[in-house]
Design a protein around this motif. Structure first.
Motif, short mmCIF file in Angstrom:
data_model
loop_
_atom_site.label_atom_id
_atom_site.label_comp_id
_atom_site.label_asym_id
_atom_site.label_seq_id
_atom_site.Cartn_x
_atom_site.Cartn_y
_atom_site.Cartn_z
N ALA A 1 13.85 10.90 -13.24
CA ALA A 1 14.80 10.69 -12.14
C ALA A 1 14.29 11.33 -10.86
O ALA A 1 14.38 10.74 -9.77
N CYS A 2 13.75 12.52 -10.96
CA CYS A 2 13.20 13.18 -9.77
C CYS A 2 11.99 12.44 -9.24
O CYS A 2 11.83 12.29 -8.01
N TYR A 3 11.14 11.95 -10.13
CA TYR A 3 9.93 11.24 -9.70
C TYR A 3 10.29 9.97 -8.93
O TYR A 3 9.71 9.67 -7.89
N LEU A 4 11.28 9.24 -9.44
CA LEU A 4 11.68 8.01 -8.77
C LEU A 4 12.41 8.29 -7.46
O LEU A 4 12.25 7.55 -6.48
N ALA A 5 13.20 9.36 -7.43
CA ALA A 5 13.98 9.67 -6.23
C ALA A 5 13.11 10.17 -5.09
O ALA A 5 13.40 9.93 -3.91
N THR A 6 12.05 10.89 -5.41
CA THR A 6 11.19 11.47 -4.36
C THR A 6 9.97 10.62 -4.05
O THR A 6 9.25 10.92 -3.10
N GLY A 7 9.71 9.59 -4.86
CA GLY A 7 8.50 8.79 -4.65
C GLY A 7 8.44 8.12 -3.29
O GLY A 7 7.41 8.12 -2.63
N SER A 8 9.56 7.55 -2.84
CA SER A 8 9.55 6.84 -1.56
C SER A 8 9.29 7.78 -0.40
O SER A 8 8.59 7.42 0.54
N ALA A 9 9.84 9.01 -0.45
CA ALA A 9 9.59 9.97 0.62
C ALA A 9 8.13 10.39 0.66
O ALA A 9 7.54 10.55 1.74
N VAL A 10 7.52 10.57 -0.51
CA VAL A 10 6.10 10.93 -0.56
C VAL A 10 5.24 9.80 0.00
O VAL A 10 4.33 10.02 0.80
N HIS A 11 5.54 8.57 -0.38
CA HIS A 11 4.77 7.43 0.11
C HIS A 11 4.96 7.24 1.62
O HIS A 11 4.01 6.91 2.33
N ARG A 12 6.16 7.49 2.11
CA ARG A 12 6.42 7.32 3.54
C ARG A 12 5.63 8.34 4.37
O ARG A 12 5.26 8.07 5.52
N SER A 13 5.37 9.50 3.81
CA SER A 13 4.62 10.51 4.55
C SER A 13 3.18 10.08 4.80
O SER A 13 2.54 10.57 5.73
N PHE A 14 2.65 9.17 3.97
CA PHE A 14 1.29 8.68 4.15
C PHE A 14 1.23 7.36 4.92
O PHE A 14 0.15 6.98 5.41
N ALA A 15 2.35 6.65 5.04
CA ALA A 15 2.36 5.33 5.68
C ALA A 15 2.43 5.49 7.20
O ALA A 15 3.50 5.43 7.80
N VAL A 16 1.28 5.71 7.82
CA VAL A 16 1.24 5.95 9.26
C VAL A 16 1.49 4.69 10.06
O VAL A 16 1.83 4.77 11.25
N ALA A 17 1.34 3.52 9.46
CA ALA A 17 1.55 2.25 10.16
C ALA A 17 2.80 1.54 9.64
O ALA A 17 2.90 0.31 9.73
N ASP A 18 3.75 2.30 9.10
CA ASP A 18 4.98 1.74 8.53
C ASP A 18 4.69 0.74 7.41
O ASP A 18 5.49 -0.16 7.14
N ASN A 19 3.56 0.92 6.74
CA ASN A 19 3.18 0.05 5.62
C ASN A 19 3.62 0.67 4.30
O ASN A 19 2.82 0.90 3.38
N LEU A 20 4.91 0.96 4.20
CA LEU A 20 5.44 1.63 3.01
C LEU A 20 5.28 0.76 1.77
O LEU A 20 4.98 1.28 0.68
N GLY A 21 5.48 -0.55 1.90
CA GLY A 21 5.33 -1.43 0.75
C GLY A 21 3.92 -1.42 0.20
O GLY A 21 3.71 -1.37 -1.03
N GLU A 22 2.92 -1.45 1.07
CA GLU A 22 1.52 -1.42 0.62
C GLU A 22 1.19 -0.09 -0.05
O GLU A 22 0.54 -0.06 -1.11
N VAL A 23 1.64 1.02 0.53
CA VAL A 23 1.37 2.33 -0.07
C VAL A 23 2.03 2.45 -1.44
O VAL A 23 1.43 2.96 -2.39
N SER A 24 3.25 1.94 -1.57
CA SER A 24 3.94 1.99 -2.87
C SER A 24 3.23 1.12 -3.90
O SER A 24 3.11 1.51 -5.08
N ALA A 25 2.77 -0.06 -3.48
CA ALA A 25 2.06 -0.94 -4.41
C ALA A 25 0.75 -0.31 -4.88
O ALA A 25 0.42 -0.36 -6.08
#
Length: 521
Positions: free
Chosen positions: A248-272
């Motif tokens: 539950a913690c991994y899924l809840a915090t995953g998007s925030a971690v990925h967003r911190s790396f998505a400098v071009a608002d490419n959150l979908g690509e980073v998550s994939a």
């Protein structure tokens, strides 16, 4: 029968407009013109011809003489450049790949290696991410490989435990497995996520690492099932509850971690890409576990003892990978702790730190040691179980309808001299982001003054009955700190936005979201 014949024009045989046609002058074609490995060769042209073109009004629209054009194309790791040879426009590789047509084995090996690196990079790494992403992926590799290997060994241990038990217990184990193992695990997952919903934003790194420790311990519990086969369902249920909490913690915090790396608002690509990495790294862990099993398949005693031998090693490497990987996660969202670090840096050194600097100072802090600082600042409301100094009562009485916050002191337990003292920031209903920044900045200025005159303020606040001079000192300090905050709050807010912080909202925990309402009676 007449037929019309259409031909596709060759790219090197197009005709120029009449205004742009060049005089038919001989053009010398050099052998090394088409393929080159340097990008520093300038575009050659005749100065007299350029002057003549400018006089005729052609200017930069005229086609140049034979040479390289100032356009470079980068695609899939290859670098190519447009070259005009006087009669044809060519796209030529300039990274050394097309300069030689002979049999070059070393060059072919280098080209193959470069192609493999490009393929692996494009397969695993998003196009545009922050500079720390590769370091994060390296530690993620360590974490996922050994975590996956441990899960395989734990599953084998559970199967072995079922085989050790009585055969008549297998039907009941299969019937109760859903209720105890899966059902209780999912129920605990719901309760956990509901109770710590805001903590996933305000204490992301601490919660994620602590649940990772719980996950590693759950694998250790599963490894104990062959030792205590009669308690298989109990141990398996406890382990599954811990795993569900960690998931539950991994899924809840995953998007925030990925967003911190998505400098071009490419959150979908980073998550994939993160999913691809997880699958590939987990398969490597599965291969590692299979290799260990194959190595000891002829000795069942060693094979049974193998999980207990490798568990502490693999678990330590797993947690090391998570801990080190979180250091490269630089969150841009503002929480109370991060904003306090920013404002403390401003009051002490006069600048706003970057997310990377704040992340380094913030750390993971799994034991919450930052709250033990001198005069810690707390956001919330006055509790009924704390001692409220007279200074705080006067501060509450001085609140008016224009104020969206007030600052006071609170004391926890003990005598006046030995009690723990905090600076409390109380926010009013309707207080916005600017009010939170203003109030916390004033609190930082107050703490700075208290630390600079620590002995004097300890005497004033440690007295059993604060004198009139002590009241005057406190209100003078509060007024001076407010004026200092008002002078610098606009500059601080502008620099916070300039440094890349998400300054639109400030994430507060459930306790920090407590508000007061002003009643004018």
């Amino acid at each position: 029968m007449q037929s019309t014949r259409y031909t596709t024009p060759h790219p090197c045989r197009f005709r120029l407009p009449r205004q742009l046609r060049e005089p038919r002058t001989p053009i010398s074609r050099k052998p090394g013109l088409i393929a080159t490995s340097s990008l520093r060769t300038p575009l050659h042209s005749d100065p007299e011809e350029d002057k003549l073109r400018e006089e005729k009004g052609f200017g930069p629209t005229s086609l140049p003489a034979a040479g390289k054009l100032p356009v470079v194309i980068r695609k899939s790791g290859r670098v190519s450049r447009y070259v005009w040879d006087g009669g044809c426009l060519r796209l030529v590789s300039v990274d050394g790949g097309a300069a030689s047509f002979g049999l070059d084995f070393d060059g072919g090996v280098r080209e193959l290696g470069r192609a493999c690196r490009v393929f692996v990079r494009d397969f695993f790494i998003p196009k545009r991410v922050s500079a720390t992403y590769l370091d994060y992926v390296k530690w993620k590799l360590l974490h996922r490989v050994f975590s996956s290997a441990l899960q395989v060994l734990a599953t084998q241990a559970m199967f072995r435990a079922i085989g050790i038990g009585y055969s008549r217990s297998l039907p009941s184990a299969a019937a109760l497995n859903w209720v105890l193992k899966d059902g209780l695990g999912r129920l605990s997952r719901c309760i956990y996520t509901a109770s710590l919903a805001s903590a996933f934003d305000t204490n992301l790194k601490r919660v994620r690492f602590s649940t990772s420790v719980i996950f590693s311990l759950s694998i250790g519990v599963e490894l104990l099932t062959p030792v205590f086969p009669q308690y298989f369902l109990l141990l398996a249920s406890i382990a599954n509850i811990a795993k569900q909490i960690s998931l539950a913690c991994y899924l809840a915090t995953g998007s925030a971690v990925h967003r911190s790396f998505a400098v071009a608002d490419n959150l979908g690509e980073v998550s994939a890409k993160a999913q691809i990495q997880s699958v590939c790294f987990d398969n490597l862990g599965l291969m590692l576990a299979a290799l260990l099993n194959m190595s000891f398949k002829n000795n069942q005693r060693l094979l049974a003892a193998l999980p207990f031998v490798v568990y502490p090693i693999f678990a330590a490497l797993d947690l090391l990978g998570i801990y080190q990987g979180l250091k490269y996660v630089h969150l841009q969202t503002l929480t109370k702790d991060r904003l306090e670090i920013i404002l403390n840096t401003w009051t002490e050194f006069g600048y706003v730190p970057s997310p990377a600097e704040v992340s380094k100072r913030e750390g993971i802090d799994i034991f919450n040691t930052k709250s033990k600082d001198f005069w810690p600042i707390r956001i919330g409301s006055l509790g009924t179980k704390v001692q409220i100094p007279k200074l705080s009562l006067l501060a509450i009485k001085s609140v008016n309808s224009k104020d969206y916050y007030f600052i006071c002191l609170e004391t926890f337990g003990g005598s006046a001299r030995t009690a723990e003292q905090n600076i409390l920031l109380c926010l009013r209903e309707g207080a916005g982001t600017s009010d939170v920044i203003m109030g916390l900045l004033q609190a930082c200025y107050i703490r700075k003054a208290l630390i600079q005159n620590k002995n004097r303020w300890e005497r004033i606040l440690g007295a059993s009955d604060v004198s009139d001079s002590g009241f005057k000192e406190w209100f003078r300090l509060a007024e001076d700190s407010k004026q200092s905050a008002e002078r610098s709050v606009r500059t601080v807010s502008d620099q916070i936005a300039t440094m890349g912080w998400a300054a639109k909202n400030i994430l507060l925990s459930t306790r920090e979201q407590a508000r007061y309402s002003f009643i004018d009676d």
